[in-house]
Design a protein around this motif. Structure first.
Motif, PDB file in Angstrom:
ATOM      1  N   LYS A   4      -3.777   9.277  -0.991  1.00  0.00           N
ATOM      2  CA  LYS A   4      -4.894  10.201  -1.064  1.00  0.00           C
ATOM      3  C   LYS A   4      -5.464  10.210  -2.481  1.00  0.00           C
ATOM      4  CE  LYS A   4      -3.483  13.448   2.575  1.00  0.00           C
ATOM      5  NZ  LYS A   4      -3.198  14.882   2.865  1.00  0.00           N
ATOM      6  N   ILE A   5      -6.775  10.096  -2.552  1.00  0.00           N
ATOM      7  CA  ILE A   5      -7.423  10.237  -3.852  1.00  0.00           C
ATOM      8  C   ILE A   5      -7.436  11.709  -4.257  1.00  0.00           C
ATOM      9  CG2 ILE A   5      -9.593   9.942  -5.105  1.00  0.00           C
ATOM     10  CD1 ILE A   5     -10.128   7.512  -3.371  1.00  0.00           C
ATOM     11  N   GLU A   6      -7.726  12.593  -3.310  1.00  0.00           N
ATOM     12  CA  GLU A   6      -7.644  14.039  -3.510  1.00  0.00           C
ATOM     13  C   GLU A   6      -6.661  14.606  -2.498  1.00  0.00           C
ATOM     14  OE1 GLU A   6      -9.119  15.434  -5.932  1.00  0.00           O
ATOM     15  OE2 GLU A   6     -10.769  14.101  -6.488  1.00  0.00           O
ATOM     16  N   SER A   7      -6.074  15.758  -2.803  1.00  0.00           N
ATOM     17  CA  SER A   7      -5.052  16.328  -1.922  1.00  0.00           C
ATOM     18  C   SER A   7      -5.612  16.731  -0.567  1.00  0.00           C
ATOM     19  CB  SER A   7      -4.411  17.551  -2.589  1.00  0.00           C
ATOM     20  OG  SER A   7      -5.390  18.542  -2.860  1.00  0.00           O
ATOM     21  N   ASP A   8      -6.915  17.017  -0.498  1.00  0.00           N
ATOM     22  CA  ASP A   8      -7.503  17.475   0.758  1.00  0.00           C
ATOM     23  C   ASP A   8      -8.344  16.396   1.449  1.00  0.00           C
ATOM     24  OD1 ASP A   8      -9.466  17.414  -1.128  1.00  0.00           O
ATOM     25  OD2 ASP A   8     -10.346  19.364  -0.650  1.00  0.00           O
ATOM     26  N   THR A   9      -8.196  15.160   1.022  1.00  0.00           N
ATOM     27  CA  THR A   9      -8.933  14.071   1.656  1.00  0.00           C
ATOM     28  C   THR A   9      -8.002  13.247   2.524  1.00  0.00           C
ATOM     29  OG1 THR A   9      -8.573  12.591  -0.230  1.00  0.00           O
ATOM     30  CG2 THR A   9     -10.583  13.945  -0.241  1.00  0.00           C
ATOM     31  N   LYS A  10      -8.586  12.409   3.363  1.00  0.00           N
ATOM     32  CA  LYS A  10      -7.767  11.564   4.214  1.00  0.00           C
ATOM     33  C   LYS A  10      -7.171  10.416   3.413  1.00  0.00           C
ATOM     34  CE  LYS A  10     -11.466   8.488   5.826  1.00  0.00           C
ATOM     35  NZ  LYS A  10     -12.155   7.940   7.020  1.00  0.00           N
ATOM     36  N   GLU A  11      -6.132   9.846   3.952  1.00  0.00           N
ATOM     37  CA  GLU A  11      -5.480   8.719   3.286  1.00  0.00           C
ATOM     38  C   GLU A  11      -6.353   7.470   3.372  1.00  0.00           C
ATOM     39  OE1 GLU A  11      -1.749   8.633   5.382  1.00  0.00           O
ATOM     40  OE2 GLU A  11      -0.718   9.667   3.736  1.00  0.00           O
ATOM     41  N   VAL A  12      -6.326   6.681   2.299  1.00  0.00           N
ATOM     42  CA  VAL A  12      -7.083   5.439   2.248  1.00  0.00           C
ATOM     43  C   VAL A  12      -6.139   4.315   1.855  1.00  0.00           C
ATOM     44  CG1 VAL A  12      -9.245   6.593   1.689  1.00  0.00           C
ATOM     45  CG2 VAL A  12      -7.729   5.840  -0.157  1.00  0.00           C
ATOM     46  N   PRO A  13      -6.445   3.073   2.229  1.00  0.00           N
ATOM     47  CA  PRO A  13      -5.572   1.949   1.865  1.00  0.00           C
ATOM     48  C   PRO A  13      -5.505   1.764   0.352  1.00  0.00           C
ATOM     49  CG  PRO A  13      -7.107   1.340   3.612  1.00  0.00           C
ATOM     50  CD  PRO A  13      -7.568   2.654   3.087  1.00  0.00           C
ATOM     51  N   MET A  14      -4.319   1.433  -0.140  1.00  0.00           N
ATOM     52  CA  MET A  14      -4.159   1.083  -1.548  1.00  0.00           C
ATOM     53  C   MET A  14      -4.573  -0.380  -1.700  1.00  0.00           C
ATOM     54  SD  MET A  14      -3.296   3.624  -3.432  1.00  0.00           S
ATOM     55  CE  MET A  14      -2.431   3.047  -4.881  1.00  0.00           C
ATOM     56  N   LEU A  15      -5.882  -0.601  -1.713  1.00  0.00           N
ATOM     57  CA  LEU A  15      -6.459  -1.939  -1.680  1.00  0.00           C
ATOM     58  C   LEU A  15      -7.814  -1.909  -2.369  1.00  0.00           C
ATOM     59  CD1 LEU A  15      -6.601  -4.889  -0.443  1.00  0.00           C
ATOM     60  CD2 LEU A  15      -7.697  -3.811   1.537  1.00  0.00           C
ATOM     61  N   ALA A  16      -8.043  -2.894  -3.242  1.00  0.00           N
ATOM     62  CA  ALA A  16      -9.341  -2.994  -3.919  1.00  0.00           C
ATOM     63  C   ALA A  16      -9.646  -4.451  -4.192  1.00  0.00           C
ATOM     64  CB  ALA A  16      -9.327  -2.197  -5.220  1.00  0.00           C
ATOM     65  N   THR A  17     -10.936  -4.800  -4.221  1.00  0.00           N
ATOM     66  CA  THR A  17     -11.365  -6.156  -4.550  1.00  0.00           C
ATOM     67  C   THR A  17     -12.469  -6.084  -5.588  1.00  0.00           C
ATOM     68  OG1 THR A  17     -12.989  -6.182  -2.760  1.00  0.00           O
ATOM     69  CG2 THR A  17     -10.783  -7.036  -2.262  1.00  0.00           C
ATOM     70  N   GLY A  18     -12.635  -7.182  -6.331  1.00  0.00           N
ATOM     71  CA  GLY A  18     -13.692  -7.228  -7.326  1.00  0.00           C
ATOM     72  C   GLY A  18     -13.928  -8.637  -7.818  1.00  0.00           C
ATOM     73  N   GLU A  19     -15.028  -8.822  -8.531  1.00  0.00           N
ATOM     74  CA  GLU A  19     -15.374 -10.106  -9.137  1.00  0.00           C
ATOM     75  C   GLU A  19     -15.002 -10.072 -10.621  1.00  0.00           C
ATOM     76  OE1 GLU A  19     -16.481 -12.722  -7.626  1.00  0.00           O
ATOM     77  OE2 GLU A  19     -17.056 -11.941  -5.650  1.00  0.00           O
ATOM     78  N   ASP A  20     -14.008 -10.850 -11.008  1.00  0.00           N
ATOM     79  CA  ASP A  20     -13.514 -10.956 -12.381  1.00  0.00           C
ATOM     80  C   ASP A  20     -12.812  -9.696 -12.878  1.00  0.00           C
ATOM     81  OD1 ASP A  20     -14.374 -13.542 -12.531  1.00  0.00           O
ATOM     82  OD2 ASP A  20     -16.068 -13.136 -13.859  1.00  0.00           O
ATOM     83  N   PHE A  21     -12.917  -8.601 -12.145  1.00  0.00           N
ATOM     84  CA  PHE A  21     -12.228  -7.358 -12.518  1.00  0.00           C
ATOM     85  C   PHE A  21     -11.951  -6.554 -11.264  1.00  0.00           C
ATOM     86  CE2 PHE A  21     -12.354  -2.789 -13.322  1.00  0.00           C
ATOM     87  CZ  PHE A  21     -11.366  -2.657 -14.289  1.00  0.00           C
ATOM     88  N   VAL A  22     -10.759  -5.946 -11.238  1.00  0.00           N
ATOM     89  CA  VAL A  22     -10.423  -5.062 -10.125  1.00  0.00           C
ATOM     90  C   VAL A  22      -9.515  -3.961 -10.635  1.00  0.00           C
ATOM     91  CG1 VAL A  22      -8.398  -6.441  -9.408  1.00  0.00           C
ATOM     92  CG2 VAL A  22      -9.559  -4.986  -7.741  1.00  0.00           C
ATOM     93  N   ASP A  23      -9.691  -2.748 -10.103  1.00  0.00           N
ATOM     94  CA  ASP A  23      -8.771  -1.663 -10.435  1.00  0.00           C
ATOM     95  C   ASP A  23      -8.468  -0.857  -9.185  1.00  0.00           C
ATOM     96  OD1 ASP A  23     -11.254  -0.428 -10.212  1.00  0.00           O
ATOM     97  OD2 ASP A  23     -10.947   0.894 -11.928  1.00  0.00           O
ATOM     98  N   LEU A  24      -7.352  -0.152  -9.258  1.00  0.00           N
ATOM     99  CA  LEU A  24      -6.835   0.587  -8.108  1.00  0.00           C
ATOM    100  C   LEU A  24      -6.254   1.891  -8.625  1.00  0.00           C
ATOM    101  CD1 LEU A  24      -6.265   0.405  -5.018  1.00  0.00           C
ATOM    102  CD2 LEU A  24      -4.111  -0.739  -5.586  1.00  0.00           C
ATOM    103  N   ALA A  25      -6.649   3.007  -8.005  1.00  0.00           N
ATOM    104  CA  ALA A  25      -6.223   4.308  -8.514  1.00  0.00           C
ATOM    105  C   ALA A  25      -5.912   5.271  -7.378  1.00  0.00           C
ATOM    106  CB  ALA A  25      -7.305   4.898  -9.410  1.00  0.00           C
ATOM    107  N   ALA A  26      -5.035   6.237  -7.656  1.00  0.00           N
ATOM    108  CA  ALA A  26      -4.712   7.293  -6.704  1.00  0.00           C
ATOM    109  C   ALA A  26      -4.107   8.473  -7.443  1.00  0.00           C
ATOM    110  CB  ALA A  26      -3.740   6.794  -5.640  1.00  0.00           C
ATOM    111  N   ARG A  27      -4.359   9.674  -6.932  1.00  0.00           N
ATOM    112  CA  ARG A  27      -3.735  10.872  -7.489  1.00  0.00           C
ATOM    113  C   ARG A  27      -2.506  11.300  -6.696  1.00  0.00           C
ATOM    114  NH1 ARG A  27      -9.109  13.533  -8.232  1.00  0.00           N
ATOM    115  NH2 ARG A  27      -9.675  13.332 -10.450  1.00  0.00           N
ATOM    116  N   HIS A  28      -2.405  10.815  -5.459  1.00  0.00           N
ATOM    117  CA  HIS A  28      -1.306  11.269  -4.597  1.00  0.00           C
ATOM    118  C   HIS A  28      -0.693  10.055  -3.901  1.00  0.00           C
ATOM    119  CE1 HIS A  28      -2.522  15.469  -5.159  1.00  0.00           C
ATOM    120  NE2 HIS A  28      -3.758  15.018  -5.056  1.00  0.00           N
ATOM    121  N   PHE A  29       0.153   9.346  -4.633  1.00  0.00           N
ATOM    122  CA  PHE A  29       0.846   8.180  -4.089  1.00  0.00           C
ATOM    123  C   PHE A  29       2.208   8.072  -4.745  1.00  0.00           C
ATOM    124  CE2 PHE A  29       2.158   3.730  -4.399  1.00  0.00           C
ATOM    125  CZ  PHE A  29       2.221   3.398  -3.053  1.00  0.00           C
ATOM    126  N   THR A  30       3.248   7.845  -3.939  1.00  0.00           N
ATOM    127  CA  THR A  30       4.612   7.714  -4.450  1.00  0.00           C
ATOM    128  C   THR A  30       5.176   6.363  -4.037  1.00  0.00           C
ATOM    129  OG1 THR A  30       4.977  10.102  -4.286  1.00  0.00           O
ATOM    130  CG2 THR A  30       6.930   8.712  -4.503  1.00  0.00           C
TER     131      THR A  30
END
Length: 277
Positions: free
Chosen positions: A19-45
């Protein structure tokens, strides 16, 4: 342009969610990008056996990666199109790393293609804070024929992690390469491609009088040559110029121990300076 994909999966290869926010739905821990990519979460263990997976659409890439806030950004060479970074939650693994690494609920990971200037720079090409006991896809990689008690605080990768603390031994930040009193101990650094080198540095562990030290060490090179160095009982870095040569690996070996009461010499850091060919 290089397409990068960064994701976190479990040991079975199944996609992890957060979850990015505590009251939002869960999203995949997955990201894509061109020459740069980042991945973030506030609620992941993280759980034991989870994997950070970095995939590329083309091989032979130099990347700057940072997989945890407690890890320095690392310039690595990825020869193939995937790098799998395993997460261990064993007590021993935790003891060998900084407090909080992979332990919080808030995470930020990133990877980018290195610049031309970074790739062509003169630097310590042995440095890789993201290295581990086994090779999982990124160079440089350190491995050895012996590691004390198979204990993570004495793994070969500790000697290229950029942490120079050497006035004690054992748990972080005093991790080192421990040789388990093996007179034939040898540590090899693989670079994954050819580089041209002309200087090395050794930082011996200096937890005296618990520690002993080496009075002489050797480096053998992938080109079949060898250099011998006289080393001293000191906590300081010991820097040596060497004949310029092109290599794909170096081995720290033929270690001559001082005649003192301690049976425990160890290596805190090894540095290998040069340029990509």
């Amino acid at each position: 342009m290089t397409k990068l994909q960064l994701q976190i999966v479990n040991q079975a290869g199944e996609q992890k969610v957060a979850k990015i926010e505590s009251d939002t739905k869960e999203v995949p821990m997955l990201a894509t990008g061109e020459d740069f990519v980042d991945l973030a979460a506030r609620h992941f263990t993280y759980e034991d056996g989870d994997q950070i997976r970095l995939t590329l659409d083309q091989p032979k890439q130099y990347l700057v990666v940072k997989f945890d806030e407690t890890l320095d950004a690392s310039l690595v060479y990825v020869p193939n199109q995937e790098w799998i970074y395993p997460i261990s939650m064993s007590d021993n693994a935790i003891e060998s790393r900084a407090d909080g690494r992979f332990m919080s609920e808030r995470h930020y990971l990133s990877a980018r293609v290195a610049t031309k200037e970074e790739i062509q720079s003169y630097r310590n090409w042995a440095l890789n804070p993201h290295d581990g006991k086994e090779f999982h896809g990124a160079y440089p990689h350190a491995h050895a024929n012996v590691e004390t008690r198979n204990d993570a605080t004495f793994f070969a990768c500790n000697a290229i992690d950029g942490v120079y603390a050497n006035l004690s031994h054992g748990s972080y930040p005093y991790q080192s390469w421990g040789i388990n009193q093996n007179l034939d101990a040898a540590l090899t650094i693989d670079f994954g491609r050819e580089i041209e080198i002309d200087q090395v540095a050794f930082t011996l562990r200096a937890d005296f009088p618990h520690d002993s030290y080496w009075t002489q060490v050797s480096l053998t090179f992938s080109d079949g040559t060898k250099e011998v160095f006289q080393t001293e009982k000191t906590p300081a870095r010991q820097v040596f110029d060497i004949a310029k040569r092109k290599v794909t690996s170096v081995t720290f070996c033929e270690l001559i121990q001082a005649e003192d009461e301690s049976p425990f010499p160890a290596l805190t850091q090894i540095e290998v300076f040069g340029k990509n060919v």
